[in-house]
Design an enzyme around this catalytic site. Structure first.
Site, PDB file in Angstrom:
ATOM      1  CG  ASP A   1      -2.295   0.356   1.012  1.00 28.39           C
ATOM      2  OD1 ASP A   1      -2.515   1.452   0.478  1.00 28.39           O
ATOM      3  OD2 ASP A   1      -3.188  -0.452   1.346  1.00 28.39           O
TER       4      ASP A   1
ATOM      5  CG  ASP B   1      -4.855   5.500   0.929  1.00 24.04           C
ATOM      6  OD1 ASP B   1      -5.754   4.657   1.005  1.00 24.04           O
ATOM      7  OD2 ASP B   1      -4.816   6.534   1.638  1.00 24.04           O
TER       8      ASP B   1
ATOM      9  CD  GLU C   1      -8.963   4.275  -1.887  1.00 23.40           C
ATOM     10  OE1 GLU C   1      -9.874   3.824  -1.186  1.00 23.40           O
ATOM     11  OE2 GLU C   1      -8.089   5.038  -1.409  1.00 23.40           O
TER      12      GLU C   1
ATOM     13  CG  HIS D   1      -9.126  -1.767   4.141  1.00 26.51           C
ATOM     14  ND1 HIS D   1      -8.920  -1.742   2.767  1.00 26.51           N
ATOM     15  CD2 HIS D   1      -8.730  -0.559   4.606  1.00 26.51           C
ATOM     16  CE1 HIS D   1      -8.408  -0.566   2.430  1.00 26.51           C
ATOM     17  NE2 HIS D   1      -8.283   0.169   3.531  1.00 26.51           N
ATOM     18  CG  ASP D   2     -11.498   1.675   3.268  1.00 28.23           C
ATOM     19  OD1 ASP D   2     -11.043   1.601   4.428  1.00 28.23           O
ATOM     20  OD2 ASP D   2     -10.883   2.176   2.313  1.00 28.23           O
TER      21      ASP D   2
HETATM   22  O1  ISL Z   1     -15.004   6.235   1.224  1.00 27.16           O
HETATM   23  C1  ISL Z   1     -14.818   5.494   2.157  1.00 27.16           C
HETATM   24  C2  ISL Z   1     -15.683   4.316   2.368  1.00 27.16           C
HETATM   25  O2  ISL Z   1     -16.625   4.181   1.318  1.00 27.16           O
HETATM   26  C3  ISL Z   1     -13.827   5.796   3.154  1.00 27.16           C
HETATM   27  O3  ISL Z   1     -14.004   4.897   4.202  1.00 27.16           O
HETATM   28  C4  ISL Z   1     -12.349   5.720   2.843  1.00 27.16           C
HETATM   29  O4  ISL Z   1     -11.755   6.634   3.681  1.00 27.16           O
HETATM   30  C5  ISL Z   1     -11.933   6.018   1.458  1.00 27.16           C
HETATM   31  O5  ISL Z   1     -12.295   4.885   0.758  1.00 27.16           O
HETATM   32  C6  ISL Z   1     -10.422   6.233   1.307  1.00 27.16           C
HETATM   33  O6  ISL Z   1      -9.761   5.095   1.732  1.00 27.16           O
HETATM   34  C7  ISL Z   1      -8.378   5.028   1.910  1.00 27.16           C
HETATM   35  O7  ISL Z   1      -7.812   6.156   2.532  1.00 27.16           O
HETATM   36  C8  ISL Z   1      -8.146   6.391   3.909  1.00 27.16           C
HETATM   37  C9  ISL Z   1      -8.085   5.128   4.778  1.00 27.16           C
HETATM   38  O8  ISL Z   1      -8.745   5.380   5.987  1.00 27.16           O
HETATM   39  C10 ISL Z   1      -8.718   3.948   4.086  1.00 27.16           C
HETATM   40  O9  ISL Z   1      -8.594   2.803   4.888  1.00 27.16           O
HETATM   41  C11 ISL Z   1      -8.050   3.805   2.754  1.00 27.16           C
HETATM   42  O10 ISL Z   1      -8.434   2.650   2.067  1.00 27.16           O
HETATM   43  C12 ISL Z   1      -7.155   7.405   4.405  1.00 27.16           C
HETATM   44  O11 ISL Z   1      -5.852   6.949   4.168  1.00 27.16           O
END
Ligand code: ISL
Length: 590
Positions: A107, A219, A273, A346-347
């Site tokens: 990541d 990310d 992402e 994980h989100d």
């Molecule tokens: O949009 C979301 C869920 O549908 C958010 O939870 C999420 O923050 C977004 O997807 C961005 O995610 C990434 O960056 C964040 C981190 O908390 C997430 O775990 C990661 O995947 C900040 O780094």
């Protein structure tokens, strides 16, 4: 394929032919008894990953971090978090994976760092590092602004609200300035306008590639370029909403530079992402098209369908919406670019609880969703636990949650009266919270599902006694064995990887039907997204083959075959049972 249509050019790539398995290390397997998963725990399970048959592991952040956002707040990009082990452990993991021909991607979190990162600590006190982050003056021309942890009478630089609730700015007493954080206040945004920041990031990426990794999942990479209202103004103006940071003005330039400096000449797999919704295909191709800097991307169109705005709100979706947004991406990247096919990570809540029926039809709907993931065109992703049909967690109190994205906004809403009790939002949180994905992997039916000998950092789903790896392995009809079958099939069938997608009967209200076509081979996929039986007529003019002169075989399915079911194609009519997924292989006769 009719004789007049020539097949589109196929750009083969190993990462198109691969299946990705995502590991959230904190919740995978604990070997030390501290209740937190670790890297030696992953090493212990490498044979399991091999048995499943996956090709790439994507590891969520394992770097040194104070864990305000479970590792997405990085304090040192070049060392491993103590809780997870050591760099030696990480190297052993890389070797263990590579020995089994499994690749590893890491990541890359470079929109922000932790506020405990050395750069940020220096940026507070040292002019030379100031510009590594986005420091701005507060506003004094706004009436009635107090309570933002800034000085009396001073408002944050602009009105942006962070993704995790509250203002997107935090005040520093020493410096008497505010820094931007689009996520938690412990996650200050890096200033990508500063060429030194970009150099630091590129060096670090190079360093990991030299260690032998096979790529990066990047990310929130489309947030790195902030709009002019922030870049060129101090204090910033309120002209642009925070959403203008999405695909900001210089993002393509920054990624082109990253490509030139780091990725060009490397055979790395890169996934961006891409936060937000409704990205145009033109923009998507700038990222992942033939000339784009990245291999593929994660869009959010399908995972935001049930988003109600606040974490305790939900909106309704139907098959129409899901099929619509995913078909748009299938068609949009048909000739240029490459999709990532994911229904959970994980989100996101657990896929079977969200898109399926995790109660009466858990096995059927989990396997139907697996069929979807593996038969759409794109690289498929399995988030740990999906392969055994793990479900959402029955949270009963706010104390059981661990995630800032749930705790922060709910706590403030309870304080300021926007919501009156936890009970009133419980059902929505049980459905929406990211913590659903983060409960520990269920390995067996011993205490804590075999995840830890200690006290797990977050509750283990009580259904571990039935839903676990040992039980799934033993049952030939399990979700796990169905995933294995799909993975094997994909390894042997180009049509699953490269075949063109074509939607059939696109207005059916509960059956999603489509074909995939590669040279003379086709797949016909029928998915019944319902708790009841259903039937579908296959419109002759939509079929990419002549249904009267083809050979039909059963390819895969989540129910036992029905007598005479192969005739369905000739009859242009099929009947499906609740959550039935059925795929036919179709060859055109010579
Ligand atoms: O949009 C979301 C869920 O549908 C958010 O939870 C999420 O923050 C977004 O997807 C961005 O995610 C990434 O960056 C964040 C981190 O908390 C997430 O775990 C990661 O995947 C900040 O780094």
């Amino acid at each position: 394929m009719s004789e007049t249509e020539s097949p589109p050019a196929i750009d083969r790539a190993w990462w198109k032919e691969s299946v990705v398995y995502q590991i959230y290390p904190r919740s995978f397997n604990d070997t030390t008894g501290d209740g937190v998963g670790d890297i030696p725990g992953i090493i212990e399970k490498v044979d399991y990953l091999d048995e499943l048959g996956v090709d790439i592991i994507w590891l969520n952040p394992v770097y040194e971090s104070p864990n305000a956002d479970n590792g997405y707040d990085i304090a040192d990009y070049r060392s491993i978090m103590d809780e997870f082990g050591t760099m030696d452990d990480w190297e052993r993991l890389l070797d263990a994976l590579h020995d089994r021909d499994i690749r590893l991607i890491m990541d890359l979190v470079v929109n922000h760092t932790s506020d405990e990162h050395e750069w940020f600590l220096k940026s507070r006190v040292d002019e030379e590092y100031r510009d590594y982050y986005i420091w701005r003056d507060g506003r004094t021309d706004v009436d009635g602004f107090t309570g933002f942890n800034g000085p009396e009478g001073e408002a944050p630089p602009n009105e942006w609200e962070s993704f995790f609730g509250g203002p997107a700015w935090a005040y520093d007493e020493e410096l008497e300035k505010w820094y931007m954080h689009l996520f938690d206040r412990k996650q200050p945004d890096l200033n990508w306008e500063n060429p030194e920041v970009r150099e630091e990031v590129f060096d670090m990426m190079q360093w990991w590639l030299e260690k032998g990794i096979d790529g990066f999942r990047m990310d929130v990479i489309n947030l790195i370029s902030k709009p002019d209202s922030v870049v060129h103004h101090d204090p910033p103006t309120n002209e642009s909403p925070m959403w203008d940071s999405i695909d900001g003005p210089r993002v393509h330039e920054f990624l082109a530079e990253m490509h030139e400096e780091v990725l060009a000449g490397e055979d790395a797999f890169t996934i961006g992402e891409m936060i937000g919704q409704h990205m145009s295909m033109e923009t998507a191709k700038r990222y992942v098209g033939r000339d784009g800097p990245l291999s593929t991307l994660f869009h959010f169109d399908h995972v935001l369908l049930d988003n109600g705005g606040e974490i305790w709100e939900r909106s309704d979706w139907g098959l129409h919406d899901l099929r619509g947004v995913l078909t748009r991406w299938q068609d949009g990247l048909a000739d240029d670019g490459w999709n990532s096919i994911y229904l959970s990570n994980h989100d996101q809540p657990r896929l079977v609880s969200r898109f399926g029926n995790d109660d009466e039809y858990r096995r059927e709907s989990a396997t139907l969703l697996a069929t979807l993931i593996f038969t759409l065109r794109g690289t498929p992703y399995i988030f740990q636990g999906a392969e055994i049909g793990m479900t959402n967690y029955p949270f009963d109190s706010l104390e059981e949650f661990r995630d800032v994205e749930t705790i922060n906004p709910v706590t403030s809403a309870l304080e300021n009266g926007t919501i009156d009790s936890f009970e009133s939002v419980k059902d929505a949180l049980r459905h929406n919270s990211r913590d659903n994905a983060r409960t520990p992997m269920q390995w067996d039916n011993t205490e804590n599902g075999g995840f830890t000998d200690g006290e797990p950092w977050i509750g283990v789903n009580p259904n571990y006694e039935e839903i676990n790896v040992v039980a799934a392995r033993e049952d030939p009809d399990s979700v796990f064995n169905y995933y294995r079958e799909l993975i094997d099939l994909r390894a042997d069938n180009d049509v699953m990887v490269y075949g063109q997608y074509r939607l059939l009967a696109g207005d059916h209200d509960h059956i999603w039907a489509y074909t995939r076509s590669f040279e003379d081979s086709h797949l016909l996929v029928l998915l019944n997204f319902a708790d009841h039986d259903g039937a579908i007529e296959l419109p002759d003019h939509e079929l990419p083959f002549d249904a009267d002169s083809v050979e039909v075989e059963r390819f895969v399915g989540n129910y036992d075959p029905l007598d005479g079911e192969l005739e369905a194609v000739g009859h242009r009519y099929a009947e499906l049972r609740p959550w039935e997924a059925r795929v036919y292989a179709i060859e055109e006769s010579q």
